[in-house]
Structure formats: structure tokens, C-alpha cells
Design an enzyme around this catalytic site. Structure first.
Site, PDB file in Angstrom:
ATOM      1  N   VAL A 171     -27.746 -52.620  -0.997  1.00 18.81           N
ATOM      2  CA  VAL A 171     -27.549 -52.108   0.356  1.00 18.81           C
ATOM      3  C   VAL A 171     -26.776 -50.803   0.209  1.00 18.81           C
ATOM      4  CG1 VAL A 171     -27.684 -54.324   1.571  1.00 18.81           C
ATOM      5  CG2 VAL A 171     -25.474 -53.529   0.715  1.00 18.81           C
ATOM      6  N   SER A 172     -26.902 -49.926   1.193  1.00 18.71           N
ATOM      7  CA  SER A 172     -26.332 -48.588   1.061  1.00 18.71           C
ATOM      8  C   SER A 172     -24.852 -48.498   1.378  1.00 18.71           C
ATOM      9  CB  SER A 172     -27.097 -47.612   1.963  1.00 18.71           C
ATOM     10  OG  SER A 172     -28.440 -47.551   1.550  1.00 18.71           O
ATOM     11  N   THR A 173     -24.370 -49.335   2.301  1.00 20.96           N
ATOM     12  CA  THR A 173     -22.972 -49.217   2.713  1.00 20.96           C
ATOM     13  C   THR A 173     -22.254 -50.558   2.641  1.00 20.96           C
ATOM     14  OG1 THR A 173     -23.426 -49.675   5.044  1.00 20.96           O
ATOM     15  CG2 THR A 173     -23.586 -47.371   4.340  1.00 20.96           C
TER      16      THR A 173
END
Length: 185
Positions: A8-10
Site C-alpha cells: 500500500v502507498s501510505t
């Protein structure tokens, strides 16, 4: 062995959905991280790429979790395939171990090559137009360091033994140093 990769990016995003899907698909080991895919230097990705062995299958919930760009995706897939590892995406229903998956990989590769060539063509056309209009002068030439004469002399007398060492001292590339040396003749 079936190996899963989750990203996931964040930090605010949850990887739980992906983990659950990979477990249901039979993943025995899962690598998970919370990082943007804009870089290939992701610790869990690199560890997973190292860990995977011939006969293993790497599964992802979707290919966008593995890579952000087609080029990076193809690089990762090729790295795994060269080790004899299959790659499977649950969302895209894409499996490189099947003839259809192999065909799709070839199509994706061809599209990526086409996109790259079109981008380079457009870039060249834009530069040509800018040059015609006098707006494009190219990259500014790097200036020789103030101590160039001393460094050149040290190179010519072999106190600095290689062009690479000279370039390092000048803070530029060997191509630039060779050009400067030619200009000094």
C-alpha cells in the site's frame, strides 16, 4: 512455494484486503510494505525477489501493487522468470505459467516498447520545434573546475592515473573530461 507480495502507498491505508486475498489463494509466505511504488528500492520487494526460487509462484492482488509503471513491472517479471518463478495476479487473472499469460506478457511488453518509442518521437519533435524557434539551446556545458590546469597536468604526468579518477576529482563524467582533454590539445 506460493509467495505473496502486498503493498500500500501510505501508512493510513490497510493491507488487510490484499493479505486476505493472497492467503485465500494459498500464499505460504507474504511480504508486505507501506511504500510508494515509484521506486524499485523497496526492502520487502527486494527481499521477496531474493527469496523466490525456481518452481515458486509469486502472487499479487493486482499488478499495480507490484509496480507503478509497465517498464518496472516487466523488469520485475523478467527478473523472476529468469529464476524460473511464475507470477500471478488475482485481479487481472494473469499467470505467466500459462500459454495465455505468456502471450499477455508479450503483448504488454510490445505496448510498453511502443509507448516508449512514441514518447521519444514526441520529445524529438518538440525539441526540433523549440530549436527552430530559438528556445532550445541544449544542456549548458559544464564549466571546468578552477584547478583544471593543475588536475590536467597531474593526469598528463600520471600523478592521476586514470580518466575516471580525474573525472571524480572534477566532479563530472569521464565523457566530459575526455572532451576537455581534447579541447586542451
Amino acid at each position: 512455494m506460493i509467495i505473496g507480495y502486498v503493498r500500500v502507498s501510505t501508512a493510513e491505508q490497510s493491507e488487510e484486503r490484499q493479505i486476505r486475498a493472497l492467503q485465500e489463494a494459498g500464499a505460504e509466505k507474504i511480504y508486505s510494505e507501506k511504500l510508494s511504488a515509484k521506486t524499485m528500492h523497496r526492502p520487502q520487494l527486494l527481499e521477496m525477489l531474493d527469496y523466490a526460487r525456481e518452481g515458486d509462484t509469486v502472487i499479487v492482488a493486482e499488478f499495480s501493487r507490484l509496480a507503478r509503471s509497465t517498464k518496472d513491472l516487466l523488469d520485475i517479471i523478467e527478473r523472476l522468470r529468469s529464476k524460473g518463478v511464475a507470477i500471478k495476479s488475482l485481479t487481472e487473472a494473469f499467470d505467466t505459467a500459462t500459454p495465455t499469460g505468456e502471450l499477455m506478457l508479450t503483448v504488454i511488453g510490445a505496448i510498453a516498447t511502443f509507448e516508449r518509442r512514441i514518447m521519444l518521437q514526441r520529445q524529438a519533435e518538440g525539441i526540433a520545434i523549440a530549436k527552430e524557434q530559438g528556445k532550445y539551446k541544449g544542456r549548458a556545458k559544464l564549466k571546468k573546475p578552477p584547478e583544471w590546469n593543475e588536475l590536467r597536468s597531474a593526469y598528463m604526468t600520471r600523478k592521476i592515473r586514470t580518466v575516471t579518477a580525474l573525472a571524480r576529482r572534477c566532479g563530472c563524467s569521464t565523457v566530459t573530461v575526455r572532451r576537455w582533454l581534447r579541447e586542451s590539445e
